[in-house]
Design a protein around this motif. Structure first.
Motif, mmCIF file in Angstrom:
data_model
loop_
_atom_site.group_PDB
_atom_site.id
_atom_site.type_symbol
_atom_site.label_atom_id
_atom_site.label_comp_id
_atom_site.label_asym_id
_atom_site.label_seq_id
_atom_site.Cartn_x
_atom_site.Cartn_y
_atom_site.Cartn_z
ATOM 1 N N VAL A 1 -10.100 -2.466 32.930
ATOM 2 C CA VAL A 1 -9.881 -2.718 31.495
ATOM 3 C C VAL A 1 -9.544 -4.179 31.215
ATOM 4 O O VAL A 1 -9.376 -4.561 30.055
ATOM 5 C CB VAL A 1 -8.767 -1.807 30.918
ATOM 6 C CG1 VAL A 1 -9.152 -0.348 31.094
ATOM 7 C CG2 VAL A 1 -7.416 -2.113 31.538
ATOM 8 N N GLU A 2 -9.421 -4.986 32.259
ATOM 9 C CA GLU A 2 -9.116 -6.412 32.061
ATOM 10 C C GLU A 2 -10.183 -7.016 31.154
ATOM 11 O O GLU A 2 -11.368 -6.938 31.447
ATOM 12 C CB GLU A 2 -9.102 -7.122 33.436
ATOM 13 C CG GLU A 2 -8.556 -8.520 33.424
ATOM 14 C CD GLU A 2 -7.068 -8.565 33.046
ATOM 15 O OE1 GLU A 2 -6.317 -7.696 33.525
ATOM 16 O OE2 GLU A 2 -6.698 -9.454 32.258
ATOM 17 N N ARG A 3 -9.750 -7.552 30.084
ATOM 18 C CA ARG A 3 -10.635 -8.202 29.112
ATOM 19 C C ARG A 3 -11.642 -7.266 28.474
ATOM 20 O O ARG A 3 -12.648 -7.720 27.922
ATOM 21 C CB ARG A 3 -11.365 -9.406 29.746
ATOM 22 C CG ARG A 3 -10.459 -10.645 29.882
ATOM 23 C CD ARG A 3 -11.277 -11.878 30.160
ATOM 24 N NE ARG A 3 -11.900 -11.850 31.466
ATOM 25 C CZ ARG A 3 -11.339 -12.368 32.570
ATOM 26 N NH1 ARG A 3 -10.162 -12.957 32.504
ATOM 27 N NH2 ARG A 3 -11.946 -12.315 33.724
ATOM 28 N N ARG A 4 -11.425 -5.972 28.573
ATOM 29 C CA ARG A 4 -12.365 -5.057 27.925
ATOM 30 C C ARG A 4 -12.005 -4.950 26.443
ATOM 31 O O ARG A 4 -10.852 -4.639 26.105
ATOM 32 C CB ARG A 4 -12.293 -3.676 28.579
ATOM 33 C CG ARG A 4 -13.153 -2.659 27.852
ATOM 34 C CD ARG A 4 -13.398 -1.439 28.696
ATOM 35 N NE ARG A 4 -13.909 -0.347 27.869
ATOM 36 C CZ ARG A 4 -14.728 0.598 28.317
ATOM 37 N NH1 ARG A 4 -15.123 0.573 29.564
ATOM 38 N NH2 ARG A 4 -15.114 1.551 27.512
ATOM 39 N N PRO A 5 -12.990 -5.183 25.569
ATOM 40 C CA PRO A 5 -12.694 -5.100 24.141
ATOM 41 C C PRO A 5 -12.252 -3.677 23.787
ATOM 42 O O PRO A 5 -12.778 -2.707 24.332
ATOM 43 C CB PRO A 5 -14.036 -5.432 23.461
ATOM 44 C CG PRO A 5 -14.890 -6.027 24.535
ATOM 45 C CD PRO A 5 -14.403 -5.496 25.836
ATOM 46 N N GLY A 6 -11.301 -3.593 22.901
ATOM 47 C CA GLY A 6 -10.857 -2.282 22.429
ATOM 48 C C GLY A 6 -9.827 -1.620 23.312
ATOM 49 O O GLY A 6 -9.401 -0.503 23.025
ATOM 50 N N VAL A 7 -9.448 -2.269 24.388
ATOM 51 C CA VAL A 7 -8.426 -1.686 25.261
ATOM 52 C C VAL A 7 -7.248 -2.654 25.365
ATOM 53 O O VAL A 7 -7.436 -3.841 25.628
ATOM 54 C CB VAL A 7 -8.982 -1.393 26.675
ATOM 55 C CG1 VAL A 7 -7.879 -0.802 27.554
ATOM 56 C CG2 VAL A 7 -10.176 -0.462 26.595
#
Lengths: 560, 560
Positions: free
Chosen positions: A408-414
């Motif tokens: 989730v590192e740098r995942r948009p929306g998280v």
């Protein structure tokens, strides 16, 4: 058949002694109110000051020594248990046996057991449960140090709560076996001739029962499987997970003693300890003498068994994705606390641990904040954390959480709402601990959470409530679910949601807050696993869990 | 859900009307004495003069016409039935349906049925049984002219005796469903806090039940499978054998009428007629919506299903090698007559027909002579032969007998004691008939008789009695057996033999002579198929036959 030793009188007395227990259990599974013959607190107020001390001493005396079990066909001794609390090897070795020898020994022991009065078999299983209850302080230490459960959870969840599941299975075994009359007189006219036949109906067990146990909660599913197969007349081979053999070794020791005390061959129950390098489960599953397989463990191997085992009875409990849907709450903190505790209990290494929490947009911020605060309140109180979270059994769970964190590192929306981190165990400084990772997810992202992550990670997903129920029940149907949770103050919403959970075979807990763990499943009252979704096919416990473990063979002849 | 039509009152009245029947059936399966709500003789003294005439007229009116069933997804019409009595095509065509359409229609019909009170489902199944009993003179003609059963056998064996098997399954369905309480109050103290939960337990059916019927005795296994699946909430697709579709078409017609009469979608029961060239069974078996498969038929396809079906409930009845062991007899002619009648009944096209008769050396000559004489007595009396032997359903059975006859030509140690030959049917000169081939075999020759020969052939094997029991029970264990027979006046011999039959899962009839057919298996009293040997895994009927056809889903919430 040999003359029974000790005399038949002792066997009759045992049947009488445990008859009230069996009757009470049968009443309990019918009424499904709260009941147990046991106390599930380890308090010295109940058990006195000596038993906890003696149990711990028994466990410690066993460390770094061979476990004494007189099993057939011993090849060598193996043991690879490491305490998640101390980080040290337990140093206990177990006899590793030739599977053919275990099967042959079970078959040799079988005729006397098969011929025994079913009521005697029920009584002997009840006696085993009582002996295991007596040994439960030792068992609690064993479960702590192989699985990582906290002391109180190991005592209760792996002790009385698990033994209750076993006695519940005994109640159904009694019902199913008693349902078959043992004789009948048949009188009918055929073509003007009066015919009278005497008929005899014999309960014939199926064959050897194999009980494959999981590493994190070994006794809870083992007891019902063991007692269901044994009471209906089948020998049993216990196959513990190689990193968690001690609890099943204690079970084998106690149960074999009971068998021997009442003149039966102890090899009716044997233990197949193996190693990660040389697993033995499949050899036993494939053996024609093994006719019943009870499996608890990973969806991977459980699924393999479900796709390949034919011509045998197979009962599975694997895992799924348990969800919480929060539509509206009467008391936000109370609901958040309930979810936080369930997500923290045994660091989410339970088949009933929630993994995904759906929250409406309106509630997303305050609920997530309250949830994190409640988890922090546990994590920051070492004594509380130790009692609730215990330890993480395997490195694999640390990796599972780290993998999610990386994904989730740098995942948009998280957003990371709370980082996972160890807590300092007050008693065991080397304990492998991890408090929950909490992630905020802005809308559906099944690639993140549609598979079980076996470790403390919680996804808080913002979603409109009806859509959340649709996704939660879709996940249950397609990925499995053992426990689902719903919070709503809107009865119309609850009414339109419950049929979806029913159709997904998802057992649902609604609006539960307070002292009871929302993921506590009580024997005699709560059915566990519906069999309608991929979380497993075995229900603890119903008639279907026992009814096919024995068969009926009849003979008939003209009345003398 | 639509408003029920006719009104709820009619449904309540139906539950009340059939409640005594269900209760009586439950008592019957517990006591296992003789009981039936039906009369199994076609006598006009019982049924009056009109019903037989009307039944025959209904059958004849159906010949050479399309069978009227308003099924979904009709592709075309097919029909290939030929009467073994007249040798003529029946000329009836049936709608052949797209399997996807049948499944979709079952799923559309499902919600109302799933939601219906289980007691209503039981009552509707009971009503179906009563309507089928009303239609039984038509059914008898249908079974005669597709299967070749004699008139009396078609009436009784494929009528009341089969319906009894269905009601027996209903009794177990009632027991298993009633075993689950629908609600409970759970009250317990957790950490000093009084917790009270209201729990709801919902019976959830598994999915579509597929009933694959055999050609020679289609109703007998279909009724219990149909009613067991339907009563527990599952839609059912009946898959008749393509050469014996009419009986199941009548079943579908009657049962769909009952469903419609009480406001349910008739597509809860559909009929999947196929052709030998384009079989549809496997398509249905493989469909994910089909969750229960009941199969009766050949060991070849049944074995294929047993080896390949996973993740679904599978119940099979195939076949085996049924044996008679004659150790000693009180009345040689009576015993020989009993075996002769069983070997002659429906020209040995029954799953309970004996195939191998072991006789001691001392008895070999007189018993074989008496056996042949008794068979001759039937074969030479055309009226008696017609009533007992009926017709041979398929050329395949003539070939089976001819193949055996060819294999023993000039074989040392084998004597032809009686040649197979047609008998002249008094009513149907074109009937395909064959009286039993009887072979004398001097000692063990399993290559001759260790597989089922589906036709009238009897092997009389000379063998010492204990060796005979050993071989007979070995055959049962390895090849399957549904009915085994033993004649002995020596109680010690019987006592040492019965455990071997038990272990082989072989239901045993001892010393039976007289008016009752030794291979008659009475519903409510005789268990049929043990599930312990290759003759099948389904017992008619026990709790295991019904208990897993539905599952339990629960919800719980704090008491209001």
């Amino acid at each position: 058949m040999n003359a029974p030793f000790p005399p038949a009188e002792a066997r009759r007395a045992l049947i009488e002694r445990h008859a009230p227990l069996i009757e009470a259990a049968i009443k309990a599974v019918s009424a499904r109110a709260a009941w147990s013959p046991f106390k599930d607190s380890p308090s010295t107020k109940i058990h006195g000051p000596d038993k906890p001390v003696a149990g711990k001493a028994a466990f410690e005396a066993q460390l770094n020594r061979p476990f004494d079990l007189d099993l057939p066909g011993v090849i060598d001794r193996v043991g690879s248990e490491v305490s998640p609390f101390t980080g040290k090897a337990l140093g206990i070795t177990y006899p590793r046996c030739d599977p053919e020898a275990l099967i042959a020994a079970g078959q040799t022991a079988w005729p006397d057991w098969r011929a025994a009065d079913p009521e005697l078999r029920l009584a002997l299983c009840a006696e085993m449960a009582m002996r295991l209850y007596d040994a439960n302080f030792e068992m609690a230490q064993a479960v702590m140090h192989v699985a990582g459960q906290s002391y109180t959870q190991a005592f209760s969840g792996s002790g009385p709560n698990a033994l209750d599941r076993g006695i519940e299975a005994l109640a159904y075994a009694a019902k199913a076996m008693r349902d078959v009359t043992r004789s009948a007189r048949y009188e009918r006219d055929f073509a003007g001739e009066a015919v009278s036949l005497d008929k005899t109906y014999v309960l014939v067990p199926r064959g050897i029962g194999l009980v494959i146990c999981c590493a994190s909660f070994p006794t809870w599913n083992a007891y019902p499987a063991l007692f269901a197969s044994l009471a209906t007349g089948n020998p049993v081979i216990l196959k513990p997970h190689p990193i968690a053999a001690l609890p099943m070794a204690i079970v084998a020791r106690e149960c074999r003693r009971v068998l021997a005390d009442f003149g039966f061959d102890p090899n009716l129950i044997t233990l197949a300890v193996d190693t990660l390098a040389e697993p033995v489960a499949q050899v036993l599953v494939d053996h024609p003498a093994v006719q019943i397989v009870d499996f608890t463990g990973s969806p991977r191997y459980g699924g393999h068994l479900e796709r390949t085992v034919t011509g045998k009875l197979l009962f599975t409990e694997t895992a799924g994705v348990n969800t919480v849907v929060v539509e509206s709450v009467a008391d936000l903190d109370a609901a958040a606390r309930a979810v936080a505790r369930a997500a923290s209990l045994f660091s989410a290494q339970m088949c009933t641990s929630p993994q995904v929490v759906y929250v409406t947009l309106a509630l997303a911020e305050p609920f997530a904040a309250a949830l994190v605060a409640q988890i922090d309140a546990i994590a920051e109180d070492p004594a509380l954390a130790a009692g609730i979270m215990g330890a993480v059994q395997g490195e694999v769970s640390l990796k599972a959480v780290a993998d999610v964190r990386g994904a989730v590192e740098r995942r948009p929306g998280v957003r990371v709402l709370r980082e996972a981190a160890p807590y300092a165990h007050p008693q065991f400084p080397q304990a492998r601990t991890l408090t929950p990772l909490v992630l905020g997810v802005a809308g559906s992202a099944p690639d993140l959470y549609a598979e079980e992550h076996f470790g403390p990670v919680l996804f808080v997903v913002t979603m409109e409530a009806d859509a959340a129920v649709a996704e939660a029940t879709h996940l249950a149907r397609t990925k499995g679910s053992i426990s689902s949770y719903l919070y709503s103050t809107d009865e119309a919403f609850i009414d339109r949601s419950t049929p979806l959970y029913e159709q997904a075979g998802a057992n649902l807990t609604i609006n539960l807050t307070g002292a009871m763990w929302i993921n506590f499943a009580a024997a005699y009252s709560d059915y566990h696993v519906s069999g309608l979704n991929p979380a497993g096919n075995a229900c603890l416990a119903d008639l279907a869990f026992v009814a096919a473990r024995f068969r009926i063979v009849q003979r008939r002849r003209p009345t003398a």
